[in-house]
Design a protein around this motif. Structure first.
Motif, PDB file in Angstrom:
ATOM      1  N   TRP A 331      24.608-102.401  18.605  1.00 55.71           N
ATOM      2  CA  TRP A 331      26.017-102.734  18.825  1.00 55.71           C
ATOM      3  C   TRP A 331      26.531-103.534  17.635  1.00 55.71           C
ATOM      4  O   TRP A 331      25.928-104.535  17.230  1.00 55.71           O
ATOM      5  N   ASN A 336      33.054-103.363  17.251  1.00 49.50           N
ATOM      6  CA  ASN A 336      33.119-103.267  18.709  1.00 49.50           C
ATOM      7  C   ASN A 336      32.677-101.886  19.216  1.00 49.50           C
ATOM      8  O   ASN A 336      33.329-101.269  20.056  1.00 49.50           O
ATOM      9  N   LYS A 337      31.545-101.412  18.704  1.00 51.11           N
ATOM     10  CA  LYS A 337      31.007-100.121  19.147  1.00 51.11           C
ATOM     11  C   LYS A 337      29.512-100.055  18.838  1.00 51.11           C
ATOM     12  O   LYS A 337      28.988-100.845  18.040  1.00 51.11           O
ATOM     13  N   LYS A 389      24.896-103.356  23.738  1.00 53.79           N
ATOM     14  CA  LYS A 389      26.010-104.306  23.788  1.00 53.79           C
ATOM     15  C   LYS A 389      25.544-105.656  24.321  1.00 53.79           C
ATOM     16  O   LYS A 389      25.932-106.717  23.803  1.00 53.79           O
TER      17      LYS A 389
END
Length: 481
Positions: A331, A336-337, A389
């Motif tokens: 992550w 943000n991916k 994440k």
């Protein structure tokens, strides 16, 4: 009224003189003459047809023989629901009877890599095939329409097979085994020996194993430990893989003896190379950089140990073989991916100084999207996007407990006989990185997990039996041809 000839000729001359002012018809003829002409080669005796699908003639012939090359158009047209190629004189041949267009073999064909006879279903030579004796002895390079269709198979389950576009899974064109040999059906009751086929559907044909004859003046010793054996001059040896194996300061292309792990010998001492390809063997998985690409850390950030390539700052030039041992999602908090990455195998797998520099601490990654599989075990992601994440957060002291235990094994590792006998710079660099992460307040959980796994794997190798470590160390240095 009778016209005067002089008046008629004068009138014609006048018309010709003013013809530039009249609509021209020549350009259409010029376009026809300048149109691109394609070459079509037949793999079957073929009738010639009109635009209505009725049989007709081409250059005085109603039937064109197998192997004939004619001029036409590479774009097919439909006549009565069937596909045809147009020829230059306004006639047509069935598309199913064409195997080569502009010297490119079409799908649905196999291509010979050796002169071959045509056999019947019992493995007996035919003395007439498709109406001619000439068709029973086919030349190397001849494409032939095959019967049946290519199907997916379990990996390494067939003697002859094709490798799929993923470069790992396999397919096969069903063959018939007759008297210990394998044959492909080419229709009309004809078969060709699979050992004489080089390509199917423009893909190289692979074989599980094959015998090669060694050409040396004296016996050679190959293999390690219990597999140590000798090969005599002129001996036929069954081999099942090809690889590059480190020999002295450089690598050499090698065959591996079937049924062994370490029985490698140079391809250069073999009289004739196998007609079909053998799969690559590499101890680690190898991927190839599909473009100039960067190296990344465990947080998905570009690493600073980069090299200038073609004016751009990057780590791996396009085509570089990269040894990897894990694939996982990482992550990236900045973007943000999550993306899929390969983790580079330890530096003990390479002799390349550039790779050793980039991956000094064994904590380097490359994007899966920037690379493609080449050889070795097929790796599957060890985590999910959601897990990646979660692991992007800062690690707590509790999260670092396993890492601390691994660090505490250091004295035991350094006291081992293997550590003292073999190169240990890779382990020392990983240990230093582990201590740095362990003392950091901002290290991510992903960094902690990855360096813990890396350190444990390297420590475990030091406690292997000496013979096993020796074999693994040798195999780890294999790389693809």
């Amino acid at each position: 009224m009778k016209l005067n000839k002089k008046f008629v000729y004068a009138s014609i001359a006048s018309i010709l003189a003013i013809s530039p002012m009249l609509p021209a018809v020549m350009p259409s003829n010029t376009e026809v003459l300048a149109a691109k002409t394609d070459t079509l080669t037949l793999n079957h005796n073929s009738y010639v047809y009109t635009a209505q699908g009725k049989r007709t003639y081409y250059n005085g012939k109603g039937t064109l023989r197998m192997g004939t090359t004619v001029n036409g158009n590479a774009k097919t047209t439909s006549i009565n629901g069937k596909s045809y190629y147009p020829l230059t004189s306004g006639v047509y041949v069935k598309a199913a009877n064409v195997d080569v267009v502009n010297k490119q073999v079409q799908d649905g064909n196999l291509e010979l890599n050796y002169n071959s006879y045509v056999y019947d279903k019992n493995g007996k030579r035919l003395y007439k095939f498709r109406g001619s004796k000439k068709n029973t002895h086919l030349r190397k390079g001849t494409p032939l329409k095959y019967s049946g269709s290519v199907e997916k198979i379990d990996r390494n389950s067939k003697q002859y097979f094709l490798v799929n576009d993923d470069n790992y899974n396999q397919s096969w064109l069903p063959y018939k085994k007759i008297g210990g040999k394998y044959y492909y059906n080419i229709g009309a009751g004809g078969y060709v020996n699979a050992a004489n086929v080089g390509q199917i559907d423009n893909k190289p044909l692979y074989t599980t194993d094959v015998s090669v004859k060694v050409n040396t003046t004296s016996a050679i010793r190959v293999g390690t430990g219990k597999e140590r054996t000798s090969i005599k001059p002129g001996e036929k040896v069954k081999v099942d893989r090809v690889s590059q194996v480190l020999s002295g300061p450089s690598y050499r292309a090698s065959y591996r003896i079937s049924g062994t792990k370490t029985g490698f010998f140079a391809t250069s001492i073999v009289n004739k190379k196998p007609r079909q390809q053998l799969l690559n063997y590499t101890y680690y998985t190898y991927v190839s950089a599909s473009k100039n690409t960067d190296a990344y850390d465990a947080n998905g950030q570009a690493r600073s140990n980069l090299t200038a390539i073609n004016g751009a700052t990057t780590s791996f030039a396009k085509g570089t073989f990269i040894p990897v041992d894990e694939v996982l999602y990482i992550w990236n908090n900045k973007e943000n991916k999550a993306e899929l990455y390969y983790h580079l195998a330890p530096n003990t797998t390479v002799s390349d100084i550039s790779l050793q520099t980039i991956n000094k601490d064994s904590m380097t990654f490359v994007k899966a999207a920037d690379s493609k599989f080449v050889s070795g075990p097929l790796l599957k992601p060890v985590n999910t996007v959601n897990e990646a994440k979660t692991d992007a957060k800062a690690a707590t002291e509790t999260d670092k407990q396993d890492l601390q235990k691994a660090i505490n094994q250091d004295e035991k590792v350094k006291a081992s006989e293997n550590y003292q006998q073999y190169r240990h710079e890779t382990y020392d660099a990983a240990l230093a990185y582990a201590k740095q992460i362990n003392s950091s307040n901002t290290a991510s959980l992903q960094e902690v997990k990855q360096i813990t796994l890396t350190l444990k794997n390297q420590q475990n190798s030091w406690f292997l039996p000496a013979d096993e470590l020796k074999v693994n160390s040798m195999l780890a240095l294999t790389r693809p041809l």
